[in-house]
Design a protein around this motif. Structure first.
Motif, PDB file in Angstrom:
ATOM      1  N   GLY A 131      39.048  43.603  29.919  1.00 23.67           N
ATOM      2  CA  GLY A 131      38.324  42.089  28.733  1.00 23.67           C
ATOM      3  C   GLY A 131      37.599  41.637  30.517  1.00 23.67           C
ATOM      4  N   ARG A 132      36.946  40.639  29.640  1.00 26.16           N
ATOM      5  CA  ARG A 132      35.849  39.903  30.597  1.00 26.16           C
ATOM      6  C   ARG A 132      37.456  38.771  31.722  1.00 26.16           C
ATOM      7  NH1 ARG A 132      30.205  38.807  30.084  1.00 26.16           N
ATOM      8  NH2 ARG A 132      30.451  38.134  31.976  1.00 26.16           N
ATOM      9  N   MET A 133      37.010  37.760  32.717  1.00 24.57           N
ATOM     10  CA  MET A 133      37.959  37.349  33.126  1.00 24.57           C
ATOM     11  C   MET A 133      37.429  35.987  31.982  1.00 24.57           C
ATOM     12  SD  MET A 133      36.919  37.277  37.186  1.00 24.57           S
ATOM     13  CE  MET A 133      38.618  36.733  37.493  1.00 24.57           C
ATOM     14  N   HIS A 134      39.096  35.653  32.169  1.00 24.54           N
ATOM     15  CA  HIS A 134      38.876  34.216  31.571  1.00 24.54           C
ATOM     16  C   HIS A 134      39.772  33.133  32.422  1.00 24.54           C
ATOM     17  CE1 HIS A 134      43.810  34.578  31.149  1.00 24.54           C
ATOM     18  NE2 HIS A 134      43.563  35.405  30.922  1.00 24.54           N
ATOM     19  N   ALA A 135      39.677  31.767  31.952  1.00 27.22           N
ATOM     20  CA  ALA A 135      40.209  30.673  32.777  1.00 27.22           C
ATOM     21  C   ALA A 135      41.287  30.812  34.212  1.00 27.22           C
ATOM     22  CB  ALA A 135      40.638  29.302  32.266  1.00 27.22           C
ATOM     23  N   GLY A 136      42.585  31.924  33.331  1.00 28.38           N
ATOM     24  CA  GLY A 136      43.552  31.851  33.589  1.00 28.38           C
ATOM     25  C   GLY A 136      43.622  33.056  35.107  1.00 28.38           C
ATOM     26  N   ASN A 137      42.558  34.340  34.878  1.00 33.49           N
ATOM     27  CA  ASN A 137      42.642  34.903  35.453  1.00 33.49           C
ATOM     28  C   ASN A 137      41.261  34.858  36.776  1.00 33.49           C
ATOM     29  OD1 ASN A 137      41.004  36.765  33.231  1.00 33.49           O
ATOM     30  ND2 ASN A 137      43.256  36.768  33.615  1.00 33.49           N
ATOM     31  N   ILE A 138      40.245  33.237  36.670  1.00 40.02           N
ATOM     32  CA  ILE A 138      39.992  32.946  37.343  1.00 40.02           C
ATOM     33  C   ILE A 138      41.061  31.437  38.151  1.00 40.02           C
ATOM     34  CG2 ILE A 138      37.706  31.138  37.716  1.00 40.02           C
ATOM     35  CD1 ILE A 138      36.714  32.132  35.365  1.00 40.02           C
ATOM     36  N   PHE A 139      41.401  31.444  37.846  1.00 39.50           N
ATOM     37  CA  PHE A 139      42.134  30.175  38.849  1.00 39.50           C
ATOM     38  C   PHE A 139      43.385  31.390  39.456  1.00 39.50           C
ATOM     39  CE2 PHE A 139      46.534  27.884  38.395  1.00 39.50           C
ATOM     40  CZ  PHE A 139      46.716  27.437  39.419  1.00 39.50           C
ATOM     41  N   SER A 140      44.028  32.274  38.925  1.00 45.51           N
ATOM     42  CA  SER A 140      44.811  33.601  40.162  1.00 45.51           C
ATOM     43  C   SER A 140      43.828  33.480  40.921  1.00 45.51           C
ATOM     44  CB  SER A 140      45.050  34.236  38.694  1.00 45.51           C
ATOM     45  OG  SER A 140      46.498  35.038  39.533  1.00 45.51           O
ATOM     46  N   ALA A 141      42.592  34.332  40.858  1.00 47.59           N
ATOM     47  CA  ALA A 141      41.626  34.859  41.535  1.00 47.59           C
ATOM     48  C   ALA A 141      41.398  33.507  42.746  1.00 47.59           C
ATOM     49  CB  ALA A 141      40.790  35.429  40.868  1.00 47.59           C
ATOM     50  N   LEU A 142      41.006  32.565  42.482  1.00 49.33           N
ATOM     51  CA  LEU A 142      41.275  31.762  42.927  1.00 49.33           C
ATOM     52  C   LEU A 142      41.721  31.432  44.480  1.00 49.33           C
ATOM     53  CD1 LEU A 142      38.602  29.757  43.934  1.00 49.33           C
ATOM     54  CD2 LEU A 142      39.724  27.900  41.931  1.00 49.33           C
ATOM     55  N   LEU A 143      43.114  31.286  43.414  1.00 49.67           N
ATOM     56  CA  LEU A 143      44.397  31.110  44.987  1.00 49.67           C
ATOM     57  C   LEU A 143      44.046  32.630  45.609  1.00 49.67           C
ATOM     58  CD1 LEU A 143      47.208  28.608  43.060  1.00 49.67           C
ATOM     59  CD2 LEU A 143      45.888  28.302  44.939  1.00 49.67           C
ATOM     60  N   ALA A 144      44.262  33.509  45.145  1.00 51.97           N
ATOM     61  CA  ALA A 144      44.645  34.621  45.524  1.00 51.97           C
ATOM     62  C   ALA A 144      43.598  34.533  47.032  1.00 51.97           C
ATOM     63  CB  ALA A 144      44.160  35.618  44.829  1.00 51.97           C
ATOM     64  N   TRP A 145      42.242  34.637  47.143  1.00 50.25           N
ATOM     65  CA  TRP A 145      40.995  33.829  47.644  1.00 50.25           C
ATOM     66  C   TRP A 145      41.503  33.048  49.022  1.00 50.25           C
ATOM     67  CZ3 TRP A 145      37.768  31.005  49.590  1.00 50.25           C
ATOM     68  CH2 TRP A 145      35.817  31.603  49.941  1.00 50.25           C
ATOM     69  N   LEU A 146      42.091  31.712  48.292  1.00 51.97           N
ATOM     70  CA  LEU A 146      42.008  30.273  48.816  1.00 51.97           C
ATOM     71  C   LEU A 146      43.419  30.708  49.704  1.00 51.97           C
ATOM     72  CD1 LEU A 146      41.646  27.109  46.415  1.00 51.97           C
ATOM     73  CD2 LEU A 146      40.627  27.789  48.444  1.00 51.97           C
ATOM     74  N   ILE A 147      44.624  31.063  49.432  1.00 57.97           N
ATOM     75  CA  ILE A 147      45.493  31.874  50.496  1.00 57.97           C
ATOM     76  C   ILE A 147      45.382  32.861  51.141  1.00 57.97           C
ATOM     77  CG2 ILE A 147      47.782  32.287  50.132  1.00 57.97           C
ATOM     78  CD1 ILE A 147      48.210  31.389  47.119  1.00 57.97           C
TER      79      ILE A 147
END
Ligand code: GLU
Length: 319
Positions: A26-42
């Motif tokens: 499926g496409r991304m939703h707020a939950g996946n975006i949050f998780s990816a954003l934190l993966a990227w920031l970490i």
């Protein structure tokens, strides 16, 4: 015996490498975006890089058009990766090698149980996790052959009566007994596909992943993955399990929650920066919900001070 993930090995720490590991269902939703954003920031806050791995192991649920769409979604949001994409559909040989090495040690056995058998045999523990009661563990070769003539078996890994414990960067200390809280788990499905637990461990090791950031729904899978890493001689990555974003009815956001899907978010907030800013603000990664790029959020991000709000939090309500 207890295994603890820690940086106690003598060799110098490898460079930090995180990952985006979307399943193209499926496409991304707020939950996946949050998780990816934190993966990227970490990863980035430690001078690290990001690998993109498309987890298309499940051939029925993975759709080719989502493989492209999900990559465009990451790019739109400014969540760029440094390496990949790698595809799980290319990796059967590597999974088979790991599987064979476990099988040679007598750690794998065929399981003929149907889904109905499994549900009848044990009450779900720990949310959705079923503890496999070992029904097929002691079948002799004759009985195995007799059943195999009627039904293709799945394959399970024998687990020891052992606690696996580790410290999650967000959830804190976590411990699970493999025998009583998990049971022998699947490493290959009856249709021949390798199971998620095996594939993810082989891929994380082959791709040099040192930092795994993903939804807290996978926290209870981590001891299985650490056990596989022990058996296969792989290092343990550091883990951070992020709270799930839930809808108004405490249900985790899913692809059905259209108002949290990326297109709806872009329409509602007007720009990718506004979407990122809203998610960062509502989850406590940023002080405000002001529009921001991931790069801008990186400036104020300190992994050691992961917002107190995230600690011990299993879910965040979407708004
Ligand atoms: N592919 C999984 C998902 O999209 C993530 C698996 C993982 O991060 O280990 O939910």
């Amino acid at each position: 015996m207890t295994h603890v993930a820690s940086g106690t090995k003598a060799h110098p720490a490898p460079p930090v490498k995180g990952r985006f590991a979307p399943s193209p269902t499926g496409r991304m939703h707020a939950g996946n975006i949050f998780s990816a954003l934190l993966a990227w920031l970490i990863a980035k806050s430690q001078g690290g890089s990001i690998v993109l791995r498309i987890e298309d192991l499940d051939k029925e649920r993975s759709k080719p058009h989502f493989i492209d769409a999900v990559q465009r979604d990451f790019e739109t949001l400014g969540l760029f990766w440094d390496e990949g994409p790698y595809y799980q559909h290319d990796r059967d040989e590597a999974y088979a090698e790991a599987f064979d090495s476990l099988a040679k040690r007598g750690l794998i056995y065929p399981c003929f149980c149907t889904r109905a058998d499994l549900h009848a045999a044990s009450a779900p523990h720990h949310g959705e996790k079923l503890v496999y009661p070992g029904s097929c563990r002691a079948l002799g070769p004759d009985e195995q052959a007799r059943r195999a003539a009627r039904r293709a078996p799945a394959q399970r890994l024998v687990v020891p009566d052992e606690d696996i414990e580790f410290t999650d960067a967000i959830q804190g200390a976590y411990r699970q007994n493999l025998a009583t809280e998990c049971g022998d788990f699947l490493v290959r499905r009856s249709d021949g596909a390798f199971a998620y637990q095996l594939a993810v461990v082989v891929d994380d090791a082959a791709q040099g992943i040192t930092s795994v950031v993903r939804g807290v729904d996978l926290l209870c899978s981590t001891p299985q993955q650490m056990h596989l890493q022990n058996l296969l001689g792989f290092d343990h990555p550091a883990y951070a399990h992020v709270p799930l974003i839930v809808s108004a009815h405490d249900r985790r956001l899913s692809k059905r929650d259209h108002d949290a899907a990326i297109d709806a978010l872009l329409a509602r907030f007007g720009s990718p920066e506004a979407v990122i800013g809203h998610i960062a603000g509502t989850t406590g990664i940023a002080q405000t919900c002001d529009p921001a790029t991931p790069e801008e959020l990186l400036e104020g991000f300190d992994m050691r001070a992961l917002p107190e709000r995230l600690r011990d939090l299993e879910q965040i309500r979407w708004r």
